[in-house]
Design a protein around this motif. Sequence first.
Motif, PDB file in Angstrom:
ATOM      1  N   GLU A  19       0.831  -1.200   0.000  1.00  0.00           N
ATOM      2  CA  GLU A  19       0.000   0.000   0.000  1.00  0.00           C
ATOM      3  C   GLU A  19       0.867   1.252   0.000  1.00  0.00           C
ATOM      4  O   GLU A  19       1.760   1.401   0.829  1.00  0.00           O
TER       5      GLU A  19
ATOM      6  N   ARG B  98     -11.339   3.501  -6.464  1.00  0.00           N
ATOM      7  CA  ARG B  98     -10.208   2.579  -6.465  1.00  0.00           C
ATOM      8  C   ARG B  98     -10.660   1.155  -6.152  1.00  0.00           C
ATOM      9  O   ARG B  98     -10.163   0.189  -6.724  1.00  0.00           O
ATOM     10  N   LEU B  99     -11.637   1.065  -5.251  1.00  0.00           N
ATOM     11  CA  LEU B  99     -12.163  -0.251  -4.864  1.00  0.00           C
ATOM     12  C   LEU B  99     -12.804  -0.949  -6.063  1.00  0.00           C
ATOM     13  O   LEU B  99     -12.614  -2.134  -6.306  1.00  0.00           O
TER      14      LEU B  99
ATOM     15  N   GLY C  14     -11.761   6.396  -2.574  1.00  0.00           N
ATOM     16  CA  GLY C  14     -11.857   5.029  -2.060  1.00  0.00           C
ATOM     17  C   GLY C  14     -12.734   4.141  -2.924  1.00  0.00           C
ATOM     18  O   GLY C  14     -12.321   3.060  -3.347  1.00  0.00           O
ATOM     19  N   VAL C  15     -13.951   4.619  -3.211  1.00  0.00           N
ATOM     20  CA  VAL C  15     -14.897   3.793  -3.960  1.00  0.00           C
ATOM     21  C   VAL C  15     -14.395   3.534  -5.371  1.00  0.00           C
ATOM     22  O   VAL C  15     -14.454   2.407  -5.869  1.00  0.00           O
TER      23      VAL C  15
END
Lengths: 343, 325
Positions: A216, B137-138, B134-135
């Motif tokens: 990460e 990339r998820l 976040g979303v």
Amino acid sequence: MRGRSGGPGARLIRAGHTSLAAIAPAMGWLLVWTAVGCAAPDTAGDREAREGLRIVAVTHGQPADPFWSVVSNGLRAAGRDLGVRVEYQAPSTFDMVEMSDLIDAAAASRPAGLVVSIPDPDALGGAIGRAVEAGIPVISINSGSEASRALGALAHVGQTEYEAGYGAGERMAEGGVRRAICVNQEVGNLGLDLRCSGFGDALRAAGAQVRILAVELADPEGTRQRVGAALRSDPDVDGILALATIAAEPMLQAVEEAGRGGTVTAATFDLSPEVLAAVRDGRMAFAIDQQQYLQGYLPVVLLTQYRETGTMPGGGEVVRTGPGFVTAETAESVMAWTREGVR
Amino acid sequence: MTLLRRPELAAAAGAILIWIVFAALAGSGFVSGAGTAAWLNASAPLGILAVAVALLMIGGEFDLSVGSMIGAAGMCLLLLTSHAGWAFWPAVAVTVVFSLAVGIGNGLLVVRTGLPSFIVTLATLFVLRGLTIGVSRLLTGRTQLGGIREAPGAESAAVLFASTPVGSIRAVVLWWLACAAVGIWVLRRTVFGNWILATGGDADAARNAGVPVARVRVSLFALTALAACLVAVIQAVQFGGADALRGQMFEFRAIIAVVIGGTLLTGGYGSVLGAVFGAVIFGMVQQGLVITGVDADWFQVFLGVMLLTAVLFNHAVRTRVTGAA
């Protein structure tokens, strides 16, 4: 802010307002004039006949980014050396819409040449195409080697990711590495994936094995743990590559904690003061340098020559500024150049 | 004296002055068709936002989440079209609903908790930006998505949002003018406009006079989110994709444009037309500096000085007018 009573101006202080009103517009004028003065390049001493030539660079490197400061220094140095006027523009945040606007503005000023980076060909293609259509010679730098030609740029000056990874792999293979790890902090990022696959292809061509370890970007502690676990689970690993300086330090710590500092050849992409010190001290075998100073310097040379002689190297091929390799022998001098802002 | 009373006076005068300065310094590059288009096109997205933010600030509130909203709405549209394979217009409908939900959410939070909107929307700024990164990339492993032009229905969208109807001037400029006209009309000529002024001036008095203060506030937050959504959709079509980082700093730029336009930070007083001029100034300076050949390093210096100059000027004029009255 909410629920405040009183009409407009009821709370305003009454003092010195008349002079303020008179001064305000004057301040605007003054500021514009001084800044233009600041920006005018120091070409007074140049006896060259190139004073009319003006080259504008628009990149995605924000003004205070250390990497892009080096590019900007390269641009300015070339401008000084050749006696052409060079201007550097970049959006204040990583905003491709704003960058596209800046390219439009730069094209409207009719420069002799335009230098652009292309981190997002979809978003910037329109503006670059309009500049090309307006007859302005364009050279792309740094990112966008794959899109550069299709958008009408005359050349691309930069480091191609696959070849840079391949160079790193060759170097490790020469050093006798048989089993290597590519530490990728952003799986899915096309450029980084290409670095790993180039690295792998070179080593595999020499008969070695390579695996990719995903970590990460924002979690150095996790990177350290994962690299440590990978090393413990496979005692034969003798080579390891980080794709950015942010992953290099935790990677090195993990190698040393596992007691493998003597047997594992470690290397990284990009330079930082910590990386250079590690290379100098022999904790790391080499660092891959894309020598971005040349990404600033060369386009100015190429565009000036294109204007004056109509020449352009390679007919649209990538002019590679990297990979350059910093090793224990060169680390000390590179550190000195870093302080001068050219590496 | 009535002209001096207009809140947009300083911004209008400033815009003309700055145009003259750049025309003198940069010459043909700035006044040419390409130069004019360059600054108009750059002003327009901010201008659309500034119209909505001006109404909100006159109503006495801040919305710091508009920048993040641009990123979020753009990503929402691209996730639905290029990732999930939806047609363009249904995806736009869902994006609009999503934006309205965020805006109404902001409004309800402010109205119900009584907390300053500055803090509430500061929180939304981070939550929205983080969720967008976040979303996306998820779901896709990336934060930049392209390929909206392949979605069914994108041809009609390209005409509506990304064409160049007048020379190099883009459709976004017409959207901006339309939004501005509606905004000016609402504030000057409608009951809702009076409610906005009353709510921002003195909420308690407004409530006593029968103004539905809470409803006005929530609608204004919905309006700014909607404006951000419009900007996001236009930019997604125009630039062929979305980026989770798009719209950063737009919250502050919108506030700067509105304040340059003569609107008081305390609410209850201001002008939509002024905000339009504020956005014009912003675009002219950003693009004019490039055309003149001033390095990007100096842009933010100009921005700060301009803000200060405009505020000082507004301050001085207002004080003189109210002092003489």
